[in-house]
Design a protein around this motif. Structure first.
Motif, PDB file in Angstrom:
ATOM      1  N   ARG A   1      -7.798  -0.623   3.825  1.00  0.00           N
ATOM      2  CA  ARG A   1      -6.560  -1.307   4.172  1.00  0.00           C
ATOM      3  C   ARG A   1      -6.801  -2.824   4.262  1.00  0.00           C
ATOM      4  O   ARG A   1      -6.029  -3.611   3.727  1.00  0.00           O
ATOM      5  CB  ARG A   1      -6.070  -0.729   5.509  1.00  0.00           C
ATOM      6  CG  ARG A   1      -4.830  -1.344   6.061  1.00  0.00           C
ATOM      7  CD  ARG A   1      -3.606  -0.946   5.272  1.00  0.00           C
ATOM      8  NE  ARG A   1      -2.457  -1.671   5.797  1.00  0.00           N
ATOM      9  CZ  ARG A   1      -1.329  -1.868   5.139  1.00  0.00           C
ATOM     10  NH1 ARG A   1      -1.171  -1.377   3.942  1.00  0.00           N
ATOM     11  NH2 ARG A   1      -0.340  -2.537   5.674  1.00  0.00           N
ATOM     12  N   ASP A   2      -7.923  -3.222   4.907  1.00  0.00           N
ATOM     13  CA  ASP A   2      -8.265  -4.644   5.015  1.00  0.00           C
ATOM     14  C   ASP A   2      -8.454  -5.265   3.638  1.00  0.00           C
ATOM     15  O   ASP A   2      -7.971  -6.363   3.352  1.00  0.00           O
ATOM     16  CB  ASP A   2      -9.567  -4.829   5.810  1.00  0.00           C
ATOM     17  CG  ASP A   2      -9.350  -4.611   7.292  1.00  0.00           C
ATOM     18  OD1 ASP A   2      -8.169  -4.544   7.704  1.00  0.00           O
ATOM     19  OD2 ASP A   2     -10.347  -4.499   8.021  1.00  0.00           O
TER      20      ASP A   2
ATOM     21  N   PHE B   1       0.869  -1.171   0.000  1.00  0.00           N
ATOM     22  CA  PHE B   1       0.000   0.000   0.000  1.00  0.00           C
ATOM     23  C   PHE B   1       0.907   1.222   0.000  1.00  0.00           C
ATOM     24  O   PHE B   1       1.524   1.546   1.005  1.00  0.00           O
ATOM     25  CB  PHE B   1      -0.879  -0.023   1.253  1.00  0.00           C
ATOM     26  CG  PHE B   1      -2.110   0.826   1.152  1.00  0.00           C
ATOM     27  CD1 PHE B   1      -2.020   2.201   1.106  1.00  0.00           C
ATOM     28  CD2 PHE B   1      -3.371   0.240   1.116  1.00  0.00           C
ATOM     29  CE1 PHE B   1      -3.159   2.982   1.013  1.00  0.00           C
ATOM     30  CE2 PHE B   1      -4.522   1.017   1.018  1.00  0.00           C
ATOM     31  CZ  PHE B   1      -4.410   2.383   0.966  1.00  0.00           C
TER      32      PHE B   1
ATOM     33  N   MET C   1      -2.258   4.275   6.941  1.00  0.00           N
ATOM     34  CA  MET C   1      -2.593   3.249   5.953  1.00  0.00           C
ATOM     35  C   MET C   1      -1.386   2.652   5.237  1.00  0.00           C
ATOM     36  O   MET C   1      -1.443   1.516   4.785  1.00  0.00           O
ATOM     37  CB  MET C   1      -3.511   3.845   4.880  1.00  0.00           C
ATOM     38  CG  MET C   1      -4.841   4.312   5.403  1.00  0.00           C
ATOM     39  SD  MET C   1      -5.782   5.135   4.110  1.00  0.00           S
ATOM     40  CE  MET C   1      -6.607   3.737   3.377  1.00  0.00           C
TER      41      MET C   1
ATOM     42  N   ASP D   1       2.165   1.207   3.633  1.00  0.00           N
ATOM     43  CA  ASP D   1       3.398   0.443   3.821  1.00  0.00           C
ATOM     44  C   ASP D   1       4.569   1.343   3.452  1.00  0.00           C
ATOM     45  O   ASP D   1       5.633   1.270   4.035  1.00  0.00           O
ATOM     46  CB  ASP D   1       3.425  -0.779   2.896  1.00  0.00           C
ATOM     47  CG  ASP D   1       2.354  -1.788   3.275  1.00  0.00           C
ATOM     48  OD1 ASP D   1       2.223  -2.085   4.472  1.00  0.00           O
ATOM     49  OD2 ASP D   1       1.640  -2.258   2.365  1.00  0.00           O
TER      50      ASP D   1
ATOM     51  N   GLN E   1      -7.300  -4.263   0.772  1.00  0.00           N
ATOM     52  CA  GLN E   1      -6.023  -4.352   0.053  1.00  0.00           C
ATOM     53  C   GLN E   1      -5.249  -5.587   0.487  1.00  0.00           C
ATOM     54  O   GLN E   1      -4.698  -6.316  -0.328  1.00  0.00           O
ATOM     55  CB  GLN E   1      -5.211  -3.072   0.305  1.00  0.00           C
ATOM     56  CG  GLN E   1      -3.860  -3.033  -0.350  1.00  0.00           C
ATOM     57  CD  GLN E   1      -2.735  -3.473   0.588  1.00  0.00           C
ATOM     58  OE1 GLN E   1      -2.869  -3.389   1.802  1.00  0.00           O
ATOM     59  NE2 GLN E   1      -1.653  -3.956   0.010  1.00  0.00           N
ATOM     60  N   GLN E   2      -5.258  -5.847   1.796  1.00  0.00           N
ATOM     61  CA  GLN E   2      -4.547  -7.009   2.324  1.00  0.00           C
ATOM     62  C   GLN E   2      -5.194  -8.300   1.838  1.00  0.00           C
ATOM     63  O   GLN E   2      -4.517  -9.232   1.422  1.00  0.00           O
ATOM     64  CB  GLN E   2      -4.583  -6.978   3.862  1.00  0.00           C
ATOM     65  CG  GLN E   2      -3.934  -5.754   4.459  1.00  0.00           C
ATOM     66  CD  GLN E   2      -2.448  -5.950   4.652  1.00  0.00           C
ATOM     67  OE1 GLN E   2      -2.026  -6.800   5.419  1.00  0.00           O
ATOM     68  NE2 GLN E   2      -1.658  -5.189   3.941  1.00  0.00           N
TER      69      GLN E   2
ATOM     70  N   ARG F   1     -10.906   4.110   5.950  1.00  0.00           N
ATOM     71  CA  ARG F   1      -9.457   3.879   5.955  1.00  0.00           C
ATOM     72  C   ARG F   1      -9.151   2.441   6.329  1.00  0.00           C
ATOM     73  O   ARG F   1      -8.433   1.742   5.628  1.00  0.00           O
ATOM     74  CB  ARG F   1      -8.794   4.758   7.012  1.00  0.00           C
ATOM     75  CG  ARG F   1      -8.407   6.112   6.559  1.00  0.00           C
ATOM     76  CD  ARG F   1      -7.656   6.769   7.691  1.00  0.00           C
ATOM     77  NE  ARG F   1      -7.869   8.202   7.679  1.00  0.00           N
ATOM     78  CZ  ARG F   1      -7.597   9.005   8.697  1.00  0.00           C
ATOM     79  NH1 ARG F   1      -7.117   8.509   9.828  1.00  0.00           N
ATOM     80  NH2 ARG F   1      -7.794  10.282   8.589  1.00  0.00           N
TER      81      ARG F   1
END
Ligand code: ADP
Ligand code: MG
Lengths: 278, 347
Positions: free
Chosen positions: B177-178, B31, B200, B202, B180-181, B173
């Motif tokens: 993020r969840d 991310f 958010m 990485d 994307q993972q 947010r």
């Protein structure tokens, strides 16, 4: 509180319409002979008047050509200009000119294009070795020539509405479609055309009304000739009403014209209204 | 392998330079957040990745393939626009399926994927609605669904939460993020909000006036800002920057032991301790409390050190009043040194 508005509406729209409707059943007053009730006499004259029928046919062809062609051309030009719009005020001006110009001026310009032997069309044709042709003087091409002028004028006018509508469409829609790989045609069919539908309906209604209402260029360019080849309904009405002062018959033609326009407008309203909402 | 790579990419319009020649790398499945003030070139960078714009010079690689001149559709990217860019006349379902319809995906597959993404973003009940019948948050989810239904490996987002209210933004947010993972997406996310970026990302790619100022993990960015710009941009409140020649700092042992080329000293508010008495006669610097911002758990004190300003974070219960003379101190490990050009001095 409604009364003043109602009075205005009646005075300027309803009263003339009703008066015309009544006049169409009356004889034309002549000298010391007052107007009398003659029933459908004026309508009988109309049905037997070959020039009325010729004007009606001419007008139908004129409408059939101008409406789709001017609207189609307007849309095509608007799409083209919109794609290249940024900072090209000059180009935009070039397209807006037809709207600003009065129809009489437009007709005069085109008169020069069509003039036999030294007109623009003749000179260009001459360069390619085509024989000389009198576009407005020949019965077979006069109506076409008149129609062209109307298409040119109308397309420029309608283009502005399309252009305004296109400018109102969020530019990221195009980018979102590009990311998905939508081609030009897919994007037009699936996004632009539906979003332009309200504009198309508005423009179509205007195109229909104008097709039965335009007369200035006929007056300037051909006066309905040669041999009534370019006489349109409104022009015929003008001749009957203001050259021959046959007000009863003129009123009857007016009623027919109004009925035609009203029915077309209603048909469009019911057929297309459903498609315009989102 | 990298998901996205820029080699000397720039973008100019006449004499406006939106992006100076820049190098950039985003690892697959990470991310990455493009962070910076308005007008610094974030959107331009994102649009260069998407292929909605082409670079003036340099080469762009996506999944190690040179896509510098490739059209957007050939780049394996999806995008969420700031204003969502939903088609107003199409239903939620048709908006989401737009791309699949372009590619003439079989109907059964379309429906299957539609149901799946609708459940992922929680819009099962709203598939037949038009965008105008949805709230901002729901429109945002439709835009998200349209981006993930394509099953591209890279997803680009330009300030996707900026039109939502604060509470919804916070929820989204975590959700983004969840997602994307879970989908193992490579996300490039544009924002001007450093809190959003820090929570958010990485990898944070900090931009300033068309240049990449620093690219690092949020922790690195916070612990070791490479420039005074990065120092000022990150943190609420951000690092205090003090001129080393400030006479009020003369008594400080930290300043006495500064690297020879240091011009600016940076101190984070939470590293500053504050007391009414000089603590055992060490290197404390005398200051005056200018104002107090009470935040509950803690308070932010604005202290005047000579003519400079120093922020200190103290416990909320402690009572400090404006105009109190105090002594401020911080451990030597909390010093951040910057040279006259604003670059970090490594000690
Ligand atoms: N199409 C364009 N033409 C000219 N200048 C542009 C264009 N797009 C962006 N810019 C300029 O490039 C700079 C960066 O813009 P942008 O990438 O949109 O910034 P951000 O998204 O970080 O706010 C701005 O100064 C902007 O005015
Ligand atoms: Mg932007």
């Amino acid at each position: 509180m409604l009364l003043p508005a109602l009075a205005l509406l009646v005075a300027f729209t309803h009263y003339p319409a009703v008066a015309t409707f009544i006049d169409s059943f009356m004889s034309t007053p002549k000298g010391n002979r007052p107007s009398t009730f003659v029933g459908l006499e004026n309508y009988r004259i109309m049905v037997e008047d070959p020039i009325f029928w010729q004007s009606f046919r001419n007008n139908l062809w004129f409408a059939l050509a101008t409406i789709p062609l001017s609207v189609g051309l307007a849309l095509a030009m608007a799409l083209w200009v919109n794609a290249r719009l940024s900072g090209q005020a000059f180009l935009r001006m070039a397209y807006f000119t037809p709207t600003v110009l009065p129809m009489i001026a437009v007709a005069n310009i085109w008169l020069f294009f069509y003039t036999p032997t030294y007109g623009l069309l003749e000179q260009i044709g001459g360069m390619f070795g085509f024989p000389s042709h009198n576009w407005l003087g020949d019965k077979s091409t006069a109506l076409g020539a008149i129609t062209m002028v109307a298409i040119w004028k109308e397309a420029g006018f309608f283009m502005i509405f399309y252009l305004a509508a296109l400018q109102g469409i969020n530019p990221s829609l195009r980018e979102a479609a590009a990311i998905e790989g939508a081609g030009r045609w897919f994007f037009f069919r699936r996004v632009l055309w539906p979003l332009l539908m309200p504009t198309t309906i508005f423009v179509l209604v205007n195109a229909v009304i104008n097709a039965f209402r335009m007369v200035d260029h006929v007056v300037v360019m051909t006066r309905g000739g040669p041999d009534n080849a370019t006489s349109l309904l409104l022009f015929h009405l003008y001749e009957v009403g203001f050259r021959y002062w046959d007000t009863g018959y003129a009123a009857a033609i007016t009623v027919v014209l109004l009925v035609v326009l009203a029915s077309v407008a209603l048909a469009q309203f019911f057929l297309m209204d459903r498609k315009a909402h989102y | 392998m990298s998901a996205i790579e820029f080699k000397g990419v720039s973008r100019r319009w006449g004499d406006v330079t939106a992006l100076h020649p820049s190098d950039l790398r985003v690892e697959p499945g990470t991310f990455a957040v493009l962070l910076g003030p308005s007008g610094c070139g974030k959107s331009t960078t994102l649009r260069l990745i998407a292929g909605l714009d082409s670079p003036s010079e340099g080469a762009i690689f996506i999944n190690d393939r040179d896509v510098t001149t490739a059209p957007p559709v050939a780049r394996d990217v999806a995008m969420v626009f700031q204003n969502y860019a939903l088609f107003p006349h199409l239903t939620v379902a048709d908006n989401i399926l737009f791309g699949l319809q372009v590619r003439k995906t079989p109907r059964a597959v379309q429906q299957e994927r539609l149901q799946h993404v609708l459940s992922v973003v929680g819009l099962e009940q709203l598939a037949a609605r038009k965008p105008s019948q949805l709230s901002g948050g729901q429109q945002q989810r439709v835009a998200l669904a349209r981006a993930i239904v394509a099953q591209k490996t890279v997803c680009l987002m330009d300030e996707p939460l900026s039109n939502l209210d604060a509470k919804l933004r916070q929820e989204m947010r975590a959700e983004l993020r969840d997602l994307q993972q879970k989908l193992k997406l490579t996300v490039v996310y544009v924002t001007h909000d450093q809190t959003e970026a820090m929570s958010m990302a990485d990898q944070v790619i900090l931009m300033n006036q068309g240049r990449i100022e620093q690219a690092a993990t949020p922790r690195e960015m916070y612990a070791a800002p490479q420039t005074t710009f990065a120092a000022k941009f990150i943190g609420t409140p951000s690092m205090s920057l003090l001129d080393v020649n400030n006479p009020a700092l003369a008594s400080s042992a930290a300043v006495a032991a500064r690297p020879s080329n240091a011009a600016t000293l940076g101190v984070r508010p939470e590293d500053v301790s504050i007391s009414r008495e000089p603590s055992r006669g060490t290197s404390a610097v005398s200051a005056t409390v200018a104002s107090v911002e009470y935040l509950g758990a803690d308070s932010i004190l604005r202290c005047n050190v000579g003519d400079a300003l120093l922020h200190a974070r103290v416990l909320g219960q402690a009572r400090w009043d404006a105009n109190t003379p105090v002594f401020v101190d911080w451990p030597a490990s909390a010093n951040h040194w910057f040279d006259a050009n604003g670059q970090r001095v490594i000690v």
